[in-house]
Design a protein around this motif. Structure first.
Motif, PDB file in Angstrom:
ATOM      1  N   GLN A 106       0.827  -1.210   0.000  1.00  0.00           N
ATOM      2  CA  GLN A 106       0.000   0.000   0.000  1.00  0.00           C
ATOM      3  C   GLN A 106       0.861   1.260   0.000  1.00  0.00           C
ATOM      4  OE1 GLN A 106      -2.414  -0.684   3.478  1.00  0.00           O
ATOM      5  NE2 GLN A 106      -3.985  -1.840   2.347  1.00  0.00           N
ATOM      6  N   TRP A 107       1.966   1.210   0.754  1.00  0.00           N
ATOM      7  CA  TRP A 107       2.841   2.388   0.814  1.00  0.00           C
ATOM      8  C   TRP A 107       3.427   2.671  -0.569  1.00  0.00           C
ATOM      9  CZ3 TRP A 107       7.479   4.647  -0.045  1.00  0.00           C
ATOM     10  CH2 TRP A 107       7.733   5.845   0.629  1.00  0.00           C
ATOM     11  N   VAL A 108       3.916   1.634  -1.235  1.00  0.00           N
ATOM     12  CA  VAL A 108       4.480   1.807  -2.576  1.00  0.00           C
ATOM     13  C   VAL A 108       3.399   2.248  -3.561  1.00  0.00           C
ATOM     14  CG1 VAL A 108       5.522   0.569  -4.527  1.00  0.00           C
ATOM     15  CG2 VAL A 108       6.414   0.234  -2.197  1.00  0.00           C
ATOM     16  N   VAL A 112       4.769   5.777  -4.571  1.00  0.00           N
ATOM     17  CA  VAL A 112       5.699   5.597  -5.689  1.00  0.00           C
ATOM     18  C   VAL A 112       4.946   5.508  -7.015  1.00  0.00           C
ATOM     19  CG1 VAL A 112       7.518   4.165  -6.683  1.00  0.00           C
ATOM     20  CG2 VAL A 112       7.352   4.399  -4.189  1.00  0.00           C
ATOM     21  N   VAL A 113       3.987   4.603  -7.084  1.00  0.00           N
ATOM     22  CA  VAL A 113       3.302   4.299  -8.348  1.00  0.00           C
ATOM     23  C   VAL A 113       2.687   5.529  -9.014  1.00  0.00           C
ATOM     24  CG1 VAL A 113       1.398   2.993  -9.398  1.00  0.00           C
ATOM     25  CG2 VAL A 113       2.917   1.888  -7.727  1.00  0.00           C
ATOM     26  N   PRO A 114       2.035   6.459  -8.279  1.00  0.00           N
ATOM     27  CA  PRO A 114       1.410   7.609  -8.953  1.00  0.00           C
ATOM     28  C   PRO A 114       2.417   8.542  -9.638  1.00  0.00           C
ATOM     29  CG  PRO A 114       0.528   7.329  -6.738  1.00  0.00           C
ATOM     30  CD  PRO A 114       1.730   6.448  -6.832  1.00  0.00           C
ATOM     31  N   LYS A 149      10.583  -6.123   2.431  1.00  0.00           N
ATOM     32  CA  LYS A 149       9.176  -6.038   2.021  1.00  0.00           C
ATOM     33  C   LYS A 149       8.951  -4.888   1.043  1.00  0.00           C
ATOM     34  CE  LYS A 149       6.858  -8.619   5.650  1.00  0.00           C
ATOM     35  NZ  LYS A 149       8.044  -9.397   6.040  1.00  0.00           N
ATOM     36  N   ILE A 150       9.641  -3.764   1.257  1.00  0.00           N
ATOM     37  CA  ILE A 150       9.532  -2.650   0.314  1.00  0.00           C
ATOM     38  C   ILE A 150      10.091  -3.060  -1.048  1.00  0.00           C
ATOM     39  CG2 ILE A 150      10.482  -0.372  -0.241  1.00  0.00           C
ATOM     40  CD1 ILE A 150       8.176  -0.129   1.674  1.00  0.00           C
ATOM     41  N   LYS A 151      11.194  -3.775  -1.057  1.00  0.00           N
ATOM     42  CA  LYS A 151      11.778  -4.246  -2.327  1.00  0.00           C
ATOM     43  C   LYS A 151      10.814  -5.206  -3.027  1.00  0.00           C
ATOM     44  CE  LYS A 151      15.127  -4.541  -5.347  1.00  0.00           C
ATOM     45  NZ  LYS A 151      15.472  -3.377  -6.174  1.00  0.00           N
ATOM     46  N   ASN A 152      10.202  -6.086  -2.250  1.00  0.00           N
ATOM     47  CA  ASN A 152       9.204  -7.005  -2.825  1.00  0.00           C
ATOM     48  C   ASN A 152       8.042  -6.237  -3.449  1.00  0.00           C
ATOM     49  OD1 ASN A 152      10.663  -9.244  -2.045  1.00  0.00           O
ATOM     50  ND2 ASN A 152       9.517  -9.555  -0.136  1.00  0.00           N
ATOM     51  N   ARG A 155       8.890  -4.853  -6.792  1.00  0.00           N
ATOM     52  CA  ARG A 155       8.868  -5.921  -7.813  1.00  0.00           C
ATOM     53  C   ARG A 155       7.437  -6.239  -8.241  1.00  0.00           C
ATOM     54  NH1 ARG A 155      12.662  -8.872  -4.444  1.00  0.00           N
ATOM     55  NH2 ARG A 155      14.796  -8.511  -5.161  1.00  0.00           N
ATOM     56  N   VAL A 156       6.540  -6.299  -7.248  1.00  0.00           N
ATOM     57  CA  VAL A 156       5.135  -6.600  -7.534  1.00  0.00           C
ATOM     58  C   VAL A 156       4.565  -5.594  -8.531  1.00  0.00           C
ATOM     59  CG1 VAL A 156       2.815  -6.548  -6.515  1.00  0.00           C
ATOM     60  CG2 VAL A 156       4.641  -7.843  -5.398  1.00  0.00           C
ATOM     61  N   HIS A 157       4.996  -4.351  -8.404  1.00  0.00           N
ATOM     62  CA  HIS A 157       4.492  -3.302  -9.292  1.00  0.00           C
ATOM     63  C   HIS A 157       5.361  -3.142 -10.541  1.00  0.00           C
ATOM     64  CE1 HIS A 157       2.372  -2.155  -5.530  1.00  0.00           C
ATOM     65  NE2 HIS A 157       1.416  -1.849  -6.390  1.00  0.00           N
ATOM     66  N   GLY A 158       6.272  -4.090 -10.760  1.00  0.00           N
ATOM     67  CA  GLY A 158       7.089  -4.064 -11.967  1.00  0.00           C
ATOM     68  C   GLY A 158       8.131  -2.975 -11.992  1.00  0.00           C
ATOM     69  N   ILE A 159       8.506  -2.462 -10.803  1.00  0.00           N
ATOM     70  CA  ILE A 159       9.490  -1.373 -10.712  1.00  0.00           C
ATOM     71  C   ILE A 159      10.833  -1.976 -10.311  1.00  0.00           C
ATOM     72  CG2 ILE A 159      10.101   0.764  -9.536  1.00  0.00           C
ATOM     73  CD1 ILE A 159       7.062   1.193  -9.090  1.00  0.00           C
ATOM     74  N   ARG A 160      11.785  -1.927 -11.229  1.00  0.00           N
ATOM     75  CA  ARG A 160      13.069  -2.587 -10.976  1.00  0.00           C
ATOM     76  C   ARG A 160      14.255  -1.619 -10.957  1.00  0.00           C
ATOM     77  NH1 ARG A 160      12.171  -7.889 -10.702  1.00  0.00           N
ATOM     78  NH2 ARG A 160      10.256  -8.663 -11.683  1.00  0.00           N
ATOM     79  N   LYS A 161      14.000  -0.357 -11.250  1.00  0.00           N
ATOM     80  CA  LYS A 161      15.105   0.608 -11.313  1.00  0.00           C
ATOM     81  C   LYS A 161      15.357   1.322  -9.983  1.00  0.00           C
ATOM     82  CE  LYS A 161      15.187   1.784 -16.219  1.00  0.00           C
ATOM     83  NZ  LYS A 161      15.104   2.887 -17.196  1.00  0.00           N
ATOM     84  N   ILE A 162      14.552   1.047  -8.971  1.00  0.00           N
ATOM     85  CA  ILE A 162      14.684   1.762  -7.697  1.00  0.00           C
ATOM     86  C   ILE A 162      15.480   0.908  -6.715  1.00  0.00           C
ATOM     87  CG2 ILE A 162      13.466   2.708  -5.706  1.00  0.00           C
ATOM     88  CD1 ILE A 162      11.197   3.500  -7.543  1.00  0.00           C
TER      89      ILE A 162
END
Length: 475
Positions: A106-108, A112-114, A149-152, A155-162
């Motif tokens: 939820q935090w990500v 991050v996502v928006p 968990k933040i790294k996971n 990944r769930v949201h397809g973000i790999r550059k962070i």
């Protein structure tokens, strides 16, 4: 990794264009990673808007910015710029996130996502100097699980550059001198640091380190030379008797102590990112060396080091790029603690320069205007008193007065009825006497003239008639 120029010599002319391209990409990458950023703190009630702040960040030629939260207005203002961004999970959320993957997700999703990828979020730091706080040691042990968990979630949201990390102060080391003796504290080495290093190694992230040569120098200015702390030393060097490495400045010593500490735990190659470094441009009368001249000298020299091409690195890691954020964008008037805490800014709150600064490192020293000469490179030799600060909240001053009078031995006797400092019967004068009296009694054991921002130091004796205010002498 840079490819050796000699590698292509025996491969035939057909591979020369490919080799050249590889070199260009490699060199370009190294240059990008050496660009200097700035820490954008928000602990002030008079700071410019996020959009104005982004323009000011650009004017400093900063290519990265680190914020201490995930402020949506700031992230919107950074949209479609070429500025890389580091955001932060608040300290108070770490324990909950460490036990709850859904909360991390939820935090990500919210922070991050928006904004990603239009805002170039590249680093996500979990907490700030968590391992320096002893008020809640359980959070220490929740830190690495929260990072995982933040790294996971990314990944769930397809973000790999962070990249995910956490900033640490130098006090994570129980020994840092000589640098080769760098050793993590025994209370965190096995349970926190080793799992963290394992995580950073596996995810190819960085150990984010806050490095302030000002503090060890100011606590021991006799044995540590100021020029050595400012990168200005011409003759002073230090030879590490174990490693055989020679040091020409205090910054390198501090960074290499971490390098040796990581090596001692079996992780010699994790990259270091300088999450904060800087020098205060002002402070209190009882603080030494905090002035515009030293701040400009330190920051210009450290930027020159960071942006050097080819990279300089440190004695333990020569030639390695040190990515960095300078602390800080603004002088922040609501930062707690000693006066220096509110005077690390490159800019004043109105956006004007405290001193000229180019974070690209491209401006020659000769093009900067002359700096004001330092006046406090030695301890103040007179008396100092502690008074109620201008504009201090009345009810808070009353509480602080009660606290000061409840401490020590006869701290407030002279301001009792019929005491020699009772008149004038005013909160300002009574509290100022109490603050000065408290500070005079307790400075040697850590007491300060701060009182949550209600007090300020003065070198003008406030005594009157038979009422003599206790003062503090530094020497």
């Amino acid at each position: 990794m840079k490819m050796s120029l000699g590698l292509g010599l025996g491969l035939g002319s057909v591979l020369v264009p490919l080799l050249t391209l590889s070199l260009l990409v490699s060199i370009s990458s190294a240059e990008i990673s050496g660009k200097v950023g700035v820490n954008y703190g928000q602990l002030g009630n008079n700071l410019p808007s996020p959009s104005r702040s982004v323009e000011l960040i650009k004017s400093l030629k900063a290519k990265r910015v680190k914020i201490y939260d995930a402020n949506p207005e700031i992230l919107k203002a950074l949209k479609n710029t070429d500025i890389q961004v580091s955001i932060m999970v608040p300290n108070q959320l770490i324990s909950n996130i460490s036990h709850n993957q859904t909360l991390a997700d939820q935090w990500v999703l919210s922070n991050v996502v928006p904004f990603y990828p239009d805002t170039m979020i590249r680093y996500l730091l979990v907490g700030n100097e968590i391992l320096s706080s002893y008020s809640d040691t359980q959070t220490w042990y929740d830190l690495v699980p929260a990072m995982r968990k933040i790294k996971n979630s990314l990944r769930v949201h397809g973000i790999r550059k962070i990249k995910v990390g956490t900033p640490s102060a130098m006090d994570v080391l129980e020994s840092s001198f000589p640098p080769s003796n760098g050793t993590f504290r025994s209370d965190i080495a096995a349970r926190v640091i080793k799992p963290m290093l394992q995580f950073l190694n596996r995810t190819k992230s960085f150990f984010f380190l806050d490095v302030y040569p000002y503090f060890p120098w100011s606590s021991d200015p006799v044995n540590i030379k100021l020029d050595y702390a400012l990168f200005e030393s011409k003759n002073t060097t230090y030879l590490d008797p174990v490693s055989g490495l020679t040091y020409t400045n205090l910054f390198d010593q501090m960074v290499d102590a971490l390098t040796f500490g990581m090596k001692r735990l079996g992780y010699p190659d994790i990259r270091i990112w300088i999450a904060e470094t800087g020098w205060p441009n002002g402070g209190d009368f009882d603080q030494i060396g905090c002035n515009i001249y030293n701040a400009a000298t330190y920051n210009r020299n450290v930027v020159k080091k960071f942006t050097s091409d080819p990279p300089i690195g440190t004695p333990a890691r020569p030639g390695k790029v040190l990515p960095s954020f300078i602390f800080a964008l603004y002088n922040e008037n609501q930062k707690p603690g000693a006066g220096t805490e509110r005077h690390f800014g490159l800019l004043n709150p109105d956006g004007s320069n405290v001193y000229e600064m180019d974070l690209s490192g491209e401006t020659p020293e000769s093009e900067y205007k002359p700096l004001p000469k330092p006046t406090n490179n030695e301890l103040y030799k007179g008396k100092i008193w502690c008074m109620v600060a201008k504009g201090a909240n009345k009810s808070e001053v009353e509480s602080a007065l009660s606290y000061a009078c409840s401490q020590g031995n006869k701290t407030c006797d002279p301001i009792q009825p019929r005491g020699r400092c009772y008149k004038p019967d005013s909160l300002f004068w009574h509290a100022s006497y109490a603050f000065s009296s408290y500070w005079a009694q307790f400075k040697k054991v850590g007491g300060s003239c701060y009182f949550n921002g209600l007090a300020t130091q003065t070198i003008k004796d406030p005594s009157y008639g038979s009422c003599k205010f206790p003062g503090v002498t530094l020497i």
